[in-house]
Design a protein around this motif. Structure first.
Motif, short mmCIF file in Angstrom:
data_model
loop_
_atom_site.label_atom_id
_atom_site.label_comp_id
_atom_site.label_asym_id
_atom_site.label_seq_id
_atom_site.Cartn_x
_atom_site.Cartn_y
_atom_site.Cartn_z
N ARG A 133 -28.77 10.43 -26.17
CA ARG A 133 -28.80 9.50 -25.04
C ARG A 133 -29.61 8.24 -25.36
O ARG A 133 -29.26 7.14 -24.92
CB ARG A 133 -29.38 10.21 -23.81
CG ARG A 133 -28.49 11.32 -23.28
CD ARG A 133 -29.22 12.24 -22.34
NE ARG A 133 -30.20 13.07 -23.05
CZ ARG A 133 -30.93 14.02 -22.47
NH1 ARG A 133 -30.80 14.26 -21.18
NH2 ARG A 133 -31.79 14.73 -23.18
N LYS A 134 -30.70 8.40 -26.10
CA LYS A 134 -31.51 7.25 -26.47
C LYS A 134 -30.69 6.23 -27.26
O LYS A 134 -30.74 5.03 -26.99
CB LYS A 134 -32.71 7.72 -27.29
CG LYS A 134 -33.51 6.59 -27.92
CD LYS A 134 -34.63 7.13 -28.80
CE LYS A 134 -35.29 6.01 -29.60
NZ LYS A 134 -36.41 6.53 -30.44
N ARG A 135 -29.93 6.70 -28.23
CA ARG A 135 -29.11 5.79 -29.03
C ARG A 135 -28.06 5.10 -28.18
O ARG A 135 -27.79 3.90 -28.35
CB ARG A 135 -28.44 6.56 -30.18
CG ARG A 135 -29.42 7.08 -31.22
CD ARG A 135 -28.70 7.92 -32.26
NE ARG A 135 -29.65 8.55 -33.17
CZ ARG A 135 -29.32 9.48 -34.06
NH1 ARG A 135 -28.06 9.89 -34.13
NH2 ARG A 135 -30.24 10.00 -34.84
N LEU A 136 -27.47 5.84 -27.25
CA LEU A 136 -26.46 5.24 -26.38
C LEU A 136 -27.07 4.14 -25.53
O LEU A 136 -26.46 3.07 -25.34
CB LEU A 136 -25.84 6.32 -25.49
CG LEU A 136 -24.79 5.85 -24.49
CD1 LEU A 136 -23.61 5.21 -25.21
CD2 LEU A 136 -24.31 7.01 -23.61
N ILE A 137 -28.27 4.37 -25.00
CA ILE A 137 -28.94 3.35 -24.18
C ILE A 137 -29.23 2.10 -25.01
O ILE A 137 -28.98 0.97 -24.57
CB ILE A 137 -30.24 3.92 -23.58
CG1 ILE A 137 -29.92 5.01 -22.55
CG2 ILE A 137 -31.07 2.81 -22.94
CD1 ILE A 137 -31.13 5.80 -22.10
N ILE A 138 -29.74 2.29 -26.22
CA ILE A 138 -30.07 1.14 -27.08
C ILE A 138 -28.82 0.33 -27.41
O ILE A 138 -28.80 -0.90 -27.28
CB ILE A 138 -30.76 1.62 -28.37
CG1 ILE A 138 -32.12 2.24 -28.05
CG2 ILE A 138 -30.92 0.47 -29.36
CD1 ILE A 138 -32.75 2.97 -29.23
N ALA A 163 -34.50 -3.53 -25.58
CA ALA A 163 -33.82 -2.57 -26.46
C ALA A 163 -34.74 -2.13 -27.59
O ALA A 163 -34.78 -0.94 -27.96
CB ALA A 163 -32.54 -3.18 -27.01
N LEU A 164 -35.50 -3.07 -28.14
CA LEU A 164 -36.45 -2.74 -29.20
C LEU A 164 -37.55 -1.82 -28.67
O LEU A 164 -37.95 -0.85 -29.34
CB LEU A 164 -37.06 -4.02 -29.77
CG LEU A 164 -38.12 -3.85 -30.87
CD1 LEU A 164 -37.52 -3.13 -32.08
CD2 LEU A 164 -38.69 -5.20 -31.27
N VAL A 165 -38.04 -2.10 -27.46
CA VAL A 165 -39.07 -1.25 -26.86
C VAL A 165 -38.54 0.17 -26.65
O VAL A 165 -39.23 1.16 -26.93
CB VAL A 165 -39.55 -1.85 -25.53
CG1 VAL A 165 -40.50 -0.89 -24.81
CG2 VAL A 165 -40.24 -3.19 -25.77
N VAL A 166 -37.31 0.29 -26.17
CA VAL A 166 -36.70 1.61 -25.99
C VAL A 166 -36.65 2.35 -27.33
O VAL A 166 -36.97 3.54 -27.41
CB VAL A 166 -35.29 1.49 -25.39
CG1 VAL A 166 -34.56 2.84 -25.40
CG2 VAL A 166 -35.36 0.96 -23.96
N ALA A 167 -36.26 1.64 -28.38
CA ALA A 167 -36.17 2.27 -29.71
C ALA A 167 -37.52 2.78 -30.19
O ALA A 167 -37.61 3.83 -30.83
CB ALA A 167 -35.59 1.27 -30.71
#
Length: 435
Positions: free
Chosen positions: A82-87, A186-190
């Motif tokens: 899910r993390k990759r999909l969000i990014i 997006a970078l912060v999420v990663a």
């Protein structure tokens, strides 16, 4: 990296950091969506667009792809990281927002808006699924409410930016700034988010049709979706037509309307969704029916307050009543999101969120503004400039009453639905009602 499973007895620091990060992501999602409608006039002048072309850009170009891809993206979130999909989703819609600021004409702007719709279809179901794995059922209403507050903050930022800088900054610069902000998020999420371990994976490879049928077989899920859609019709109608109502009935100009919406819908909505989300955490101790009855009560109170706003000739009373209504209106989403997650097996949670949004948006966006506009046109020969006031009032009362009734019907079924063996086997049950 995959995080440890959730401890159902506590909420750790990681959960709150995850919530803050995903709320920020939801904020840039809402910002990128809202700024286009606020910049319609300068875009129209510079690119020489017709109203029909603008209607396509603000509506179908975004909505078709957003709606069509919502369920497939959610199903992917139930099966994949899910993390990759969000990014990936944030990068797509943020880059498309930057591209919108580079558009040289209708076709290039249309393609950019299509990409925004594609990108924004992914983050919300995946984010709600992650939060459900991070927060125990007792704290989900507040967590979901704070997540919703992120979207309100994004919309508020857009309104304030246009109000303060719209006259001095090019519309292209606004798009570039919003897109750049999304890429930073997006970078912060990663860097910050860790993919939680799902608490059930045995049906992760079930067929899409099986997952959909399983959700639609739950009566309370159907009633919650219908009730949310009807309340959404009320909300979208008010959001879409209140600016025109304030102009026609109370003489507001554009700058005053934007500032009022930023303060009332943005700031007031954030406070309301947070305060009422915390209250729902307490109500939830009495069980799922109590939460749904409280949502029905919220809808009834909202209708009553809006009836005052739309009926009074007094501008101060109208503004005060609208501010109270905007405080209340966003608060139903957090509790309903949380209840849907509670009744859904972990491997279907993103799909359940997307299906709830599809039904809700289909009813809300499809019926609310159109019904209000058509009714206003029909009443104009009889009521003149007061036709919009009457049309809004009728739609608010009808949609609100039906939405509250649907939530009551859901409350009557939710305990039985949660008691089903196939649901309880893989989903956390609601706490029993207090004696």
């Amino acid at each position: 990296m995959t995080a440890k499973p959730l401890d159902p007895t506590r909420t750790d620091r990681t959960a709150w950091i995850t919530l803050a990060t995903l709320a920020a992501a939801y904020g840039v999602h809402a910002l990128d969506r809202s700024i286009f409608t606020l910049l319609v006039e300068p875009i129209k002048r510079e690119l020489a667009l017709s109203d029909a072309q603008l209607g396509l850009l603000t509506g179908l170009a975004f909505a078709i792809f957003y709606a069509a891809l919502g369920l497939p993206m959610a199903r992917l979130a139930d099966r994949w990281n899910r993390k990759r999909l969000i990014i990936i989703s944030i990068v797509i819609f943020s880059a498309a927002t930057v591209a919108s600021g580079m558009a040289g004409g209708f076709v290039s702007l249309l393609l950019a808006r299509v990409l925004v719709g594609i990108g924004e279809a992914g983050p919300t179901p995946a984010s709600v699924s992650i939060l459900s794995d991070r927060f125990p059922p007792a704290r989900r209403p507040l967590a979901m409410s704070l997540f919703i507050a992120g979207a309100l903050c994004g919309t508020t930022a857009g309104l304030l930016a246009i109000s303060l800088f719209g006259a001095n900054v090019s519309w292209r610069t606004v798009f570039w700034g919003a897109g750049a902000g999304g890429l930073i998020v997006a970078l912060v999420v990663a860097l910050v988010i860790r993919e939680p371990q799902r608490r059930a994976t045995e049906a992760a490879h079930e067929h899409f049709g099986t997952a959909m049928a399983g959700l639609l077989r739950i009566p309370s899920f159907r009633w919650i979706s219908i009730g949310s859609g009807l309340f959404s019709a009320l909300i979208v109608s008010v959001q879409g037509w209140v600016p025109a109502f304030l102009t026609r009935s109370h003489g507001f100009d554009r700058n005053h309307i934007v500032l009022f919406l930023a303060l009332a819908w943005g700031v007031g909505g954030v406070v309301g969704v947070t305060v009422l989300g915390a209250l729902t955490n307490w109500i939830r101790k009495r069980g799922g029916p109590a939460v749904l009855i409280s949502v029905a009560g919220l809808i009834v109170v909202t209708v009553a307050v809006l009836a005052v706003a739309l009926s009074t000739p007094s501008t101060p009373l109208c503004v005060a009543a609208l501010a109270v209504a905007f405080f209340l209106m966003p608060a139903s989403q957090g509790p309903t999101f949380a209840l849907v997650q509670d009744m859904t097996p972990p491997q279907r949670r993103a799909t359940a969120t997307a299906l709830l949004q599809l039904i809700s948006n289909g009813i809300g966006l499809g019926l609310g503004p159109l019904a209000t506009g058509a009714l206003s046109d029909a009443l104009r020969p009889h009521l003149g400039s007061a036709s919009l006031r009457a049309a809004l009032l009728w739609v608010v009362v009808a949609a609100g009453a039906a939405g509250a009734a649907a939530m009551v019907l859901a409350a009557r079924r939710i305990v039985g639905d949660l008691a089903r063996e196939d649901t309880l086997a893989r989903a956390p049950a609601l706490e029993p009602a207090a004696s």
